[in-house]
Scaffold this motif. Sequence first.
Motif, PDB file in Angstrom:
ATOM      1  N   SER A   1     -34.494  85.581 -66.674  1.00 53.56           N
ATOM      2  CA  SER A   1     -35.350  86.675 -66.178  1.00 53.56           C
ATOM      3  C   SER A   1     -34.975  86.993 -64.744  1.00 53.56           C
ATOM      4  CB  SER A   1     -36.821  86.273 -66.161  1.00 53.56           C
ATOM      5  OG  SER A   1     -37.311  86.072 -67.434  1.00 53.56           O
ATOM      6  N   GLY A   2     -34.721  85.943 -63.971  1.00 57.64           N
ATOM      7  CA  GLY A   2     -34.350  86.130 -62.568  1.00 57.64           C
ATOM      8  C   GLY A   2     -33.110  86.999 -62.429  1.00 57.64           C
ATOM      9  N   LEU A   3     -32.202  86.897 -63.389  1.00 52.58           N
ATOM     10  CA  LEU A   3     -30.988  87.730 -63.322  1.00 52.58           C
ATOM     11  C   LEU A   3     -31.322  89.222 -63.381  1.00 52.58           C
ATOM     12  CD1 LEU A   3     -28.383  85.875 -65.612  1.00 52.58           C
ATOM     13  CD2 LEU A   3     -28.228  86.226 -63.136  1.00 52.58           C
ATOM     14  N   PHE A   4     -32.418  89.567 -64.081  1.00 50.89           N
ATOM     15  CA  PHE A   4     -32.800  90.993 -64.126  1.00 50.89           C
ATOM     16  C   PHE A   4     -33.219  91.465 -62.733  1.00 50.89           C
ATOM     17  CE2 PHE A   4     -34.174  89.794 -68.632  1.00 50.89           C
ATOM     18  CZ  PHE A   4     -32.946  90.132 -69.173  1.00 50.89           C
ATOM     19  N   GLY A   5     -33.970  90.640 -62.038  1.00 51.57           N
ATOM     20  CA  GLY A   5     -34.406  90.992 -60.677  1.00 51.57           C
ATOM     21  C   GLY A   5     -33.228  91.106 -59.737  1.00 51.57           C
ATOM     22  N   LEU A   6     -32.294  90.160 -59.847  1.00 50.76           N
ATOM     23  CA  LEU A   6     -31.083  90.199 -59.027  1.00 50.76           C
ATOM     24  C   LEU A   6     -30.295  91.475 -59.352  1.00 50.76           C
ATOM     25  CD1 LEU A   6     -28.889  88.938 -57.172  1.00 50.76           C
ATOM     26  CD2 LEU A   6     -28.034  87.704 -59.187  1.00 50.76           C
ATOM     27  N   THR A   7     -30.145  91.764 -60.629  1.00 51.11           N
ATOM     28  CA  THR A   7     -29.379  92.940 -61.067  1.00 51.11           C
ATOM     29  C   THR A   7     -29.970  94.222 -60.473  1.00 51.11           C
ATOM     30  OG1 THR A   7     -28.777  91.872 -63.143  1.00 51.11           O
ATOM     31  CG2 THR A   7     -28.701  94.275 -63.125  1.00 51.11           C
ATOM     32  N   MET A   8     -31.279  94.386 -60.597  1.00 52.11           N
ATOM     33  CA  MET A   8     -31.907  95.638 -60.136  1.00 52.11           C
ATOM     34  C   MET A   8     -31.822  95.770 -58.622  1.00 52.11           C
ATOM     35  SD  MET A   8     -35.199  96.074 -62.639  1.00 52.11           S
ATOM     36  CE  MET A   8     -35.865  94.432 -62.428  1.00 52.11           C
ATOM     37  N   SER A   9     -32.077  94.667 -57.912  1.00 55.94           N
ATOM     38  CA  SER A   9     -32.067  94.730 -56.444  1.00 55.94           C
ATOM     39  C   SER A   9     -30.670  95.019 -55.923  1.00 55.94           C
ATOM     40  CB  SER A   9     -32.580  93.415 -55.859  1.00 55.94           C
ATOM     41  OG  SER A   9     -33.853  93.143 -56.377  1.00 55.94           O
ATOM     42  N   LEU A  10     -29.686  94.320 -56.485  1.00 53.10           N
ATOM     43  CA  LEU A  10     -28.306  94.525 -56.043  1.00 53.10           C
ATOM     44  C   LEU A  10     -27.811  95.913 -56.446  1.00 53.10           C
ATOM     45  CD1 LEU A  10     -26.027  93.130 -54.576  1.00 53.10           C
ATOM     46  CD2 LEU A  10     -25.334  92.049 -56.729  1.00 53.10           C
ATOM     47  N   ALA A  11     -28.263  96.390 -57.600  1.00 49.16           N
ATOM     48  CA  ALA A  11     -27.886  97.745 -58.034  1.00 49.16           C
ATOM     49  C   ALA A  11     -28.377  98.762 -57.006  1.00 49.16           C
ATOM     50  CB  ALA A  11     -28.479  98.044 -59.409  1.00 49.16           C
ATOM     51  N   LEU A  12     -29.603  98.580 -56.525  1.00 48.94           N
ATOM     52  CA  LEU A  12     -30.148  99.504 -55.517  1.00 48.94           C
ATOM     53  C   LEU A  12     -29.364  99.398 -54.208  1.00 48.94           C
ATOM     54  CD1 LEU A  12     -33.964  98.989 -56.169  1.00 48.94           C
ATOM     55  CD2 LEU A  12     -32.655 101.098 -56.546  1.00 48.94           C
ATOM     56  N   GLU A  13     -29.035  98.168 -53.829  1.00 51.92           N
ATOM     57  CA  GLU A  13     -28.339  97.970 -52.554  1.00 51.92           C
ATOM     58  C   GLU A  13     -26.928  98.549 -52.565  1.00 51.92           C
ATOM     59  OE1 GLU A  13     -28.503  93.875 -51.269  1.00 51.92           O
ATOM     60  OE2 GLU A  13     -30.682  93.782 -51.472  1.00 51.92           O
TER      61      GLU A  13
END
Length: 246
Positions: free
Chosen positions: A159-171
Amino acid sequence: MGEIKGQVALVTGGTRGIGLAISERLVERGVKVAAGYSRDAEAAKRLVDAHPEADITLHQGNIGRAEDCERVIGEVIEQHGRLDILVNNAGINIDKTVRKMSPEDWDQVVRVNLSGAFYLSRAVLNHMTERKHGRIINISSVIGLTGNVGQANYAAAKSGLFGLTMSLALETAKKGVTVNSVAPGFIETEMVTAMPEKALEKVIAQIPVGRLGRGDEVARVVEFLADPDSSYITGEVYGINGGLYM
Ligand code: NAI
């Protein structure tokens, strides 16, 4: 938008199971593959021997250690001159109910499955943004969407990978870098075939398509996301689970 042929991909855990299928699919497309592995040097050698025509390099390291991740990224860029695609595929599971799970069981699974993706992404980010091109693909799991008895550490990491994915995608959205996750269901690899037979039968009975998935069925989605033309897809999760979760 440019060609995937000639690009360079680091696939962690790229010599076995789903990672092997991803490495081979990318090799077929003319990608130069840097395959990461932790211990199984034999499997790593088999990948190279099976593709004598391809430009494959092998990189040993523990992705649960930030120093190893930084070293591997440095090695790949030095040996190939560039790194276009990072597939965070390596993962482990230590299955126990929360009552029986030690803090070490928790830490180890979170470190390899989640922190490893962070360490590697962080290490490659400047390179990708300077070149204004990059693809980061995180291999999560359907368990990250549903949870599972005996897999709190694994589910939390995935699940944590989804949060990492979305945040890094925005950055990185304005910098030519896309970041996506794929969430496979039950795929026929050692991780799944190691399950007790009865438990596996129960799992298969719940899959609408009626069978386990194959590594190449995950690899084709990774290939699609890695393509230079997939530049308008970022922060997404792609399920590959035979209808198990929708
Ligand atoms: P596998 O056990 O066959 O392969 C795992 C790979 O990760 C191996 O190549 C191993 O060398 C590497 N690895 C493990 N620990 C490492 C470490 N500390 N440092 C560097 N490399 C390490 O597993 P499989 O099934 O191919 O899984 C690949 C990924 O797909 C994992 O992230 C897994 O969680 C995920 N996944 C697998 C599913 C399945 O049904 N097999 C379903 C959903 C997700």
